[in-house]
Design a protein around this motif. Structure first.
Motif, PDB file in Angstrom:
ATOM      1  N   UNK A   1      52.471  56.407  21.859  1.00 18.10           N
ATOM      2  CA  UNK A   1      51.721  57.658  21.945  1.00 18.10           C
ATOM      3  C   UNK A   1      52.254  58.633  20.904  1.00 18.10           C
ATOM      4  N   UNK A   2      51.387  59.041  19.996  1.00 15.32           N
ATOM      5  CA  UNK A   2      51.744  60.052  18.998  1.00 15.32           C
ATOM      6  C   UNK A   2      51.660  61.420  19.673  1.00 15.32           C
ATOM      7  N   UNK A   3      52.663  62.237  19.484  1.00 21.71           N
ATOM      8  CA  UNK A   3      52.689  63.554  20.121  1.00 21.71           C
ATOM      9  C   UNK A   3      52.068  64.636  19.247  1.00 21.71           C
ATOM     10  N   UNK A   4      51.453  64.231  18.161  1.00 24.59           N
ATOM     11  CA  UNK A   4      50.799  65.173  17.246  1.00 24.59           C
ATOM     12  C   UNK A   4      49.347  64.764  17.039  1.00 24.59           C
ATOM     13  N   UNK A   5      48.510  65.746  16.927  1.00 26.00           N
ATOM     14  CA  UNK A   5      47.102  65.538  16.644  1.00 26.00           C
ATOM     15  C   UNK A   5      46.893  65.859  15.170  1.00 26.00           C
ATOM     16  N   UNK A   6      46.320  64.947  14.437  1.00 24.29           N
ATOM     17  CA  UNK A   6      46.100  65.116  12.997  1.00 24.29           C
ATOM     18  C   UNK A   6      47.399  65.446  12.272  1.00 24.29           C
ATOM     19  N   UNK A   7      48.486  64.878  12.752  1.00 25.52           N
ATOM     20  CA  UNK A   7      49.815  64.997  12.145  1.00 25.52           C
ATOM     21  C   UNK A   7      50.418  66.398  12.173  1.00 25.52           C
TER      22      UNK A   7
ATOM     23  N   UNK B   1      49.271  63.874  24.912  1.00 26.63           N
ATOM     24  CA  UNK B   1      48.297  62.831  25.180  1.00 26.63           C
ATOM     25  C   UNK B   1      48.414  62.324  26.608  1.00 26.63           C
ATOM     26  N   UNK B   2      49.635  62.175  27.100  1.00 24.85           N
ATOM     27  CA  UNK B   2      49.810  61.665  28.461  1.00 24.85           C
ATOM     28  C   UNK B   2      49.203  62.600  29.489  1.00 24.85           C
ATOM     29  N   UNK B   3      49.372  63.897  29.323  1.00 23.54           N
ATOM     30  CA  UNK B   3      48.754  64.853  30.248  1.00 23.54           C
ATOM     31  C   UNK B   3      47.235  64.740  30.173  1.00 23.54           C
TER      32      UNK B   3
ATOM     33  N   UNK C   1      63.054  59.345  26.132  1.00 23.30           N
ATOM     34  CA  UNK C   1      62.663  60.017  24.902  1.00 23.30           C
ATOM     35  C   UNK C   1      63.874  60.172  23.989  1.00 23.30           C
ATOM     36  N   UNK C   2      63.728  59.671  22.806  1.00 21.26           N
ATOM     37  CA  UNK C   2      64.813  59.784  21.830  1.00 21.26           C
ATOM     38  C   UNK C   2      64.612  61.004  20.941  1.00 21.26           C
ATOM     39  N   UNK C   3      63.703  61.886  21.332  1.00 20.07           N
ATOM     40  CA  UNK C   3      63.452  63.088  20.554  1.00 20.07           C
ATOM     41  C   UNK C   3      62.550  62.870  19.364  1.00 20.07           C
ATOM     42  N   UNK C   4      61.932  61.718  19.320  1.00 22.76           N
ATOM     43  CA  UNK C   4      61.052  61.411  18.202  1.00 22.76           C
ATOM     44  C   UNK C   4      59.625  61.856  18.445  1.00 22.76           C
ATOM     45  N   UNK C   5      58.808  61.585  17.471  1.00 22.52           N
ATOM     46  CA  UNK C   5      57.406  61.979  17.533  1.00 22.52           C
ATOM     47  C   UNK C   5      56.590  61.041  18.418  1.00 22.52           C
ATOM     48  N   UNK C   6      57.029  59.801  18.545  1.00 21.89           N
ATOM     49  CA  UNK C   6      56.266  58.794  19.291  1.00 21.89           C
ATOM     50  C   UNK C   6      56.898  58.568  20.662  1.00 21.89           C
TER      51      UNK C   6
END
Length: 97
Positions: free
Chosen positions: A47-53, A59-61, A81-86
């Motif tokens: 899951x990418x935590x950014x929309x359009x980068x 996304x999970x919510x 969570x390792x603190x990353x974007x994904x």
């Protein structure tokens, strides 16, 4: 004054039309995600935590706000969570359910 009211109604109508179009896209995305989850039962979901980068997006919510998707996603657990974007979701083993 009549012209102002007419323009105001047009803007409202345009906004309502745009909202309906966006709601249709959201519904399409939810239906296809649900079908993909049911058909494929992937072992891992990224899951990418950014929309359009650029724009933060939970996304999970978004996915869990739909009861059917929530039920499908309950078959997964999130890795720490390792603190990353994904964010990484993995299928639960039979003993975890």
């Amino acid at each position: 004054m009549k012209e102002h009211r007419s323009l105001s109604r047009e803007k409202t109508s345009d906004a309502e039309g745009e909202r309906a179009r966006l709601d249709s896209i959201i519904d399409f995305e939810r239906r296809h995600l649900l079908a993909d989850l049911r058909a494929g039962r992937p072992d891992v979901i990224l899951v990418d935590t950014r929309l359009l980068s650029a724009v933060p997006f939970d996304w999970l919510a978004w996915a869990r706000s739909d009861p059917e998707l929530q039920a499908e996603l309950s078959r997964y657990r999130e890795l720490e969570d390792a603190g990353g974007r994904v964010r990484i979701l993995v299928a639960r083993s039979g003993s975890e359910r």
